[in-house]
Design a protein around this motif. Structure first.
Motif, mmCIF file in Angstrom:
data_model
loop_
_atom_site.group_PDB
_atom_site.id
_atom_site.type_symbol
_atom_site.label_atom_id
_atom_site.label_comp_id
_atom_site.label_asym_id
_atom_site.label_seq_id
_atom_site.Cartn_x
_atom_site.Cartn_y
_atom_site.Cartn_z
ATOM 1 N N ASP A 26 0.971 -1.071 0.173
ATOM 2 C CA ASP A 26 0.076 -0.021 0.106
ATOM 3 C C ASP A 26 0.948 1.250 0.067
ATOM 4 O O ASP A 26 1.602 1.456 1.111
ATOM 5 C CB ASP A 26 -0.910 0.118 1.119
ATOM 6 N N LEU A 27 0.955 2.068 -1.105
ATOM 7 C CA LEU A 27 1.745 3.130 -1.343
ATOM 8 C C LEU A 27 1.668 4.026 -0.321
ATOM 9 O O LEU A 27 2.403 4.942 0.609
ATOM 10 C CB LEU A 27 1.565 3.690 -2.598
ATOM 11 N N VAL A 32 3.509 7.100 4.431
ATOM 12 C CA VAL A 32 3.375 7.531 5.863
ATOM 13 C C VAL A 32 4.299 6.933 6.703
ATOM 14 O O VAL A 32 4.936 7.768 7.941
ATOM 15 C CB VAL A 32 1.708 7.424 6.222
ATOM 16 N N ARG A 33 4.419 5.834 6.774
ATOM 17 C CA ARG A 33 5.567 4.960 7.442
ATOM 18 C C ARG A 33 7.052 5.766 7.267
ATOM 19 O O ARG A 33 7.495 6.010 8.130
ATOM 20 C CB ARG A 33 5.694 3.486 7.016
ATOM 21 N N SER A 34 7.439 6.129 6.211
ATOM 22 C CA SER A 34 8.529 6.629 5.932
ATOM 23 C C SER A 34 8.571 8.237 6.367
ATOM 24 O O SER A 34 9.471 8.420 7.109
ATOM 25 C CB SER A 34 8.850 6.798 4.427
ATOM 26 N N ILE A 35 7.614 8.862 6.270
ATOM 27 C CA ILE A 35 7.517 10.216 6.740
ATOM 28 C C ILE A 35 7.446 10.222 8.109
ATOM 29 O O ILE A 35 8.211 11.043 9.044
ATOM 30 C CB ILE A 35 6.064 11.181 6.228
ATOM 31 N N SER A 97 4.977 16.280 13.817
ATOM 32 C CA SER A 97 5.376 17.798 13.720
ATOM 33 C C SER A 97 4.527 18.159 12.693
ATOM 34 O O SER A 97 4.075 17.728 11.594
ATOM 35 C CB SER A 97 6.972 17.538 13.198
ATOM 36 N N GLY A 98 4.675 19.660 12.561
ATOM 37 C CA GLY A 98 4.145 20.433 11.443
ATOM 38 C C GLY A 98 4.366 20.012 10.191
ATOM 39 O O GLY A 98 3.394 19.644 9.294
ATOM 40 N N SER A 99 5.656 19.910 9.823
ATOM 41 C CA SER A 99 5.969 19.439 8.433
ATOM 42 C C SER A 99 5.576 18.039 8.136
ATOM 43 O O SER A 99 5.257 17.693 7.075
ATOM 44 C CB SER A 99 7.652 19.497 8.167
ATOM 45 N N LYS A 100 5.775 17.002 9.340
ATOM 46 C CA LYS A 100 5.151 15.553 8.786
ATOM 47 C C LYS A 100 3.914 15.588 8.714
ATOM 48 O O LYS A 100 3.305 14.753 7.807
ATOM 49 C CB LYS A 100 5.536 14.865 10.073
#
Length: 179
Positions: A26-27, A32-35, A97-100
């Motif tokens: 699931d892309l 989301v896992r990576s970020i 975080s805001g950026s995540k």
């Protein structure tokens, strides 16, 4: 196979038969896992993703407990539409975080709107996949290459990855760290 061509890989394959990489098909989940794991511990990243899934996902009921697992195991999947409609402040409440939070919402919005299609990406050359993914905030080249390997199953090694470098050093260089 690689094990037939490389004696080091052959020894590893013989020592760990049947062990192979687990792909995350699931892309949306893979991104989301990576970020979520950037610059924090993997344990805390898992906590963040659990919170996110409970708020913006769907719980799946299992007909039987997973082998060796608890009868009340939770299995969740993210919902791109729900996540795309999230506010950054709501993800901040979950301790993103805001950026995540912004990167997660923007990618989910692209998936929900059909601007990102895993089936289409799977058929593209590696560099084109990388180019499309790095256009999103929070996704750099390392993440895009990791997604090629761990989501699309491409035989690609993320050469700058510390874990990969340590494994290569242990397997081929007598424990010395490669550049």
């Amino acid at each position: 196979t690689l094990a037939a061509a490389d004696p080091v890989v052959s020894r590893i394959a013989a020592r760990f038969p049947g062990v192979g990489p687990v792909l995350q098909p699931d892309l949306l989940t893979a991104v989301v896992r990576s970020i979520s794991a950037q610059q924090i511990t993997l344990r805390f990243a898992a906590v963040l993703r659990g919170r996110l899934a409970r708020r913006y996902g769907h719980r799946h009921r299992l007909p039987l407990p997973p082998p060796g697992g608890p009868a009340d195991a939770e299995v969740w999947s993210l919902d791109a539409d729900r996540l795309a409609g999230a506010e950054v402040a709501a993800l901040r409440e979950l301790q993103f975080s805001g950026s995540k939070a912004e990167a997660t919402i923007q990618f989910a919005a692209a998936v929900a709107a059909g601007r990102v299609d895993l089936a289409e990406l799977a058929g593209l050359p590696d560099e084109e996949v990388i180019g499309r993914l790095v256009a999103f905030p929070g996704i750099g080249r390392w993440t895009a290459e990791w997604l090629l390997a761990r989501t699309l199953g491409r035989p690609r090694v993320v050469a700058g990855d510390l874990g990969v470098r340590k494994a290569v050093g242990a397997a081929y260089l007598g424990g010395r760290m490669p550049s």
